[in-house]
Design an enzyme around this catalytic site. Sequence first.
Site, PDB file in Angstrom:
ATOM      1  CB  CYS A  11      -0.994  -0.128   1.308  1.00  0.00           C
ATOM      2  SG  CYS A  11      -1.643   1.442   1.508  1.00  0.00           S
TER       3      CYS A  11
HETATM    4  N1  MHO Z   1      -6.063  -2.323   2.431  1.00  0.00           N
HETATM    5  C1  MHO Z   1      -5.708  -0.817   2.051  1.00  0.00           C
HETATM    6  C2  MHO Z   1      -5.099  -0.686   0.922  1.00  0.00           C
HETATM    7  C3  MHO Z   1      -5.022   0.787   0.477  1.00  0.00           C
HETATM    8  S1  MHO Z   1      -3.825   0.872  -0.477  1.00  0.00           S
HETATM    9  C4  MHO Z   1      -3.746   2.555  -1.208  1.00  0.00           C
HETATM   10  C5  MHO Z   1      -7.138  -0.183   2.465  1.00  0.00           C
HETATM   11  O1  MHO Z   1      -7.874   0.060   1.566  1.00  0.00           O
HETATM   12  O2  MHO Z   1      -7.126   0.506   3.379  1.00  0.00           O
HETATM   13  O3  MHO Z   1      -3.766  -0.028  -1.702  1.00  0.00           O
END
Ligand code: MHO
Length: 156
Positions: A11
Site C-alpha cells: 500500500c
Molecule cells: N487495504 C488498504 C489498501 C489501500 S492502498 C492505497 C485499504 O484499502 O485501506 O492500496
Amino acid sequence: MTEKATFGAGCFWGVEARFRELDGVEDAAVGYMGGTLDSPTYEQVCRDETGHAEVVEVVFDPERIDYEQLVREFFSLHDPTQVNRQGPDVGDQYRSVIFTHDDRQHQVAERIRNELDESGRFDRPIATAIEPAATFWRAEEYHQQYLARRGGSCAI
Ligand code: MHO
C-alpha cells in the site's frame, strides 16, 4: 541536483509516509508503474488487471542521503519475502519491486538484495524484483500524502 528512486512495497500510503521522514528526501509522490495501461486509475489497478504496482517515487539529494540508504529503508519497511501481497493487501499491485533509474542504481539494489538474502535476516527468500523504471503514472491527488492528511495508518 536531485535524483529519483522508485519503490513498490505494498500500500503506497504508508511507503510514502516512511520515505518522507528521511533527511535528504525532498519530495515523494505515489503512483503506478510496470503495467500495460496508460493513465491507470486506482480502481483499475485495484482490480488487479493492469499489471501495475503501487509505487512511491522519491526525489532525494544524493549529497544528503545516498541511494543505498534508501534501498536499506525499503527492505526494512516491508516484508520483501511476501509474493504479490503485503500483509492483508493481496494482489500483484502490492508486489515488492525496485524500479531502477540507471545502471548504478541497479547494481546497488542487486548487491543489497543479495547481501540481505545471504545474511539470514529473513526466514524465506527475498521476492523483490529489480527492474528498469517505466513510466510513472502519478496517482489521484487524494492518494498523495494520504496518511499525513487523514491520520491513521495502513493495515500493516
Ligand atoms: N487495504 C488498504 C489498501 C489501500 S492502498 C492505497 C485499504 O484499502 O485501506 O492500496
